[in-house]
Design an enzyme around this catalytic site. Structure first.
Site, PDB file in Angstrom:
ATOM      1  N   PHE A   1     -13.391  54.772-103.178  1.00 14.85           N
ATOM      2  CA  PHE A   1     -13.459  53.319-103.352  1.00 14.85           C
ATOM      3  C   PHE A   1     -12.821  52.534-102.207  1.00 14.85           C
ATOM      4  CE2 PHE A   1     -13.841  54.910-107.740  1.00 14.85           C
ATOM      5  CZ  PHE A   1     -15.043  54.313-108.101  1.00 14.85           C
TER       6      PHE A   1
ATOM      7  N   TYR B   1     -18.810  56.060 -98.865  1.00 16.18           N
ATOM      8  CA  TYR B   1     -19.688  54.985 -98.413  1.00 16.18           C
ATOM      9  C   TYR B   1     -20.505  55.485 -97.220  1.00 16.18           C
ATOM     10  CZ  TYR B   1     -16.634  51.875-101.139  1.00 16.18           C
ATOM     11  OH  TYR B   1     -15.916  51.264-102.143  1.00 16.18           O
TER      12      TYR B   1
ATOM     13  N   HIS C   1     -18.476  52.570-114.913  1.00 18.84           N
ATOM     14  CA  HIS C   1     -18.183  52.479-113.486  1.00 18.84           C
ATOM     15  C   HIS C   1     -17.962  51.013-113.100  1.00 18.84           C
ATOM     16  CE1 HIS C   1     -18.960  52.870-109.125  1.00 18.84           C
ATOM     17  NE2 HIS C   1     -18.642  54.138-109.290  1.00 18.84           N
TER      18      HIS C   1
END
Length: 243
Positions: free
Chosen positions: A98, A87, A212
């Site tokens: 994640f 991120y 995804h």
């Protein structure tokens, strides 16, 4: 105490502070692979690039790029969940695919992961902010949460792709796949599925593929993420192998 090396501290640095692998702890079983990589030309070039960007004042995330390899030793890997890029928002990335740092609002892909777990396993959807979106508990229980690229610059998705990390993470995937234990590989999206060639057949691994979990693809064909049943299949696999 050096809090940068304490994986449970809530006061670790928000961004990368060092381009020295010695400052990025890993479990001992990964150390030979890490040492070999950074002793080679690709590893040295990657470190030089990171140092150049740090010297230029770039904010690079996460603070510990190898954290997945710190929390999940190779002999404890039971499941591999492969992401692409950390991120790129400040305070989000914590070095696990994640996963977001404690207290960070759940990103849409992670929301869909939890929704599929709830649908498939009956697991309650985690309320924000507690337990939130940190997947450290998964990492400590045999889930290798690996991104294929391990650093990114603030606000610039994929900014460190192609700089050398992929060579290292491919080697990590190979080490797991060529080990003596059957493992579940969850490959979500085309990028993760491109790594399937690194997983040899005939070793008993369970390779699960789907779209995804991003909202852009989670409900679309050919294999929607929502409804893929991967968590239930992983549980069955675990029980069959006595994990």
């Amino acid at each position: 105490m050096n809090t940068a090396h304490d994986p449970d501290t809530a006061h670790s640095p928000a961004q990368l502070a060092s381009a020295l692998p010695a400052d990025w702890p890993v479990a001992s079983g990964w150390q030979p692979l890490i040492d070999d990589f950074f002793a080679g030309s690709a590893g040295r070039q990657l470190l030089a690039y990171l140092q150049q960007r740090l010297d230029a004042g770039a904010a690079i995330f996460p603070p510990l790029p190898l954290r997945a390899l710190e929390l999940t030793p190779p002999d404890e890997v039971r499941v591999v969940i492969l992401g692409q890029d950390p991120y790129h928002g400040r305070g989000q990335a914590e070095g696990l695919s994640f996963s977001v740092a404690p207290g960070v609002r759940l990103p849409p892909s992670l929301q869909n992961i939890f929704k599929e777990m709830q649908r498939d396993l009956g697991v309650p959807f985690p309320p924000f902010p507690n337990p939130g979106g940190s997947l450290v508990k998964w990492a400590r229980n045999g889930v290798l949460l690996l991104n294929t690229c391990l650093t990114v610059e603030e606000g610039q998705a994929a900014s460190h792709s192609g700089k050398g990390w992929e060579l290292l993470t491919d080697a990590v995937i190979r080490q797991v796949a060529e080990g003596g234990r059957p493992v579940v590989f969850m490959l979500w999206g085309s990028h993760a599925q491109s790594k399937r060639a690194l997983i040899p057949q005939g070793r008993g691994h369970l390779v699960l593929t789907s779209n995804h979990p991003s909202p852009l693809s989670a409900l679309r064909p050919p294999v929607p993420f929502i409804g893929n049943g991967h968590f239930g299949k992983a549980r069955q696999f675990r029980e069959q192998h006595g994990y």
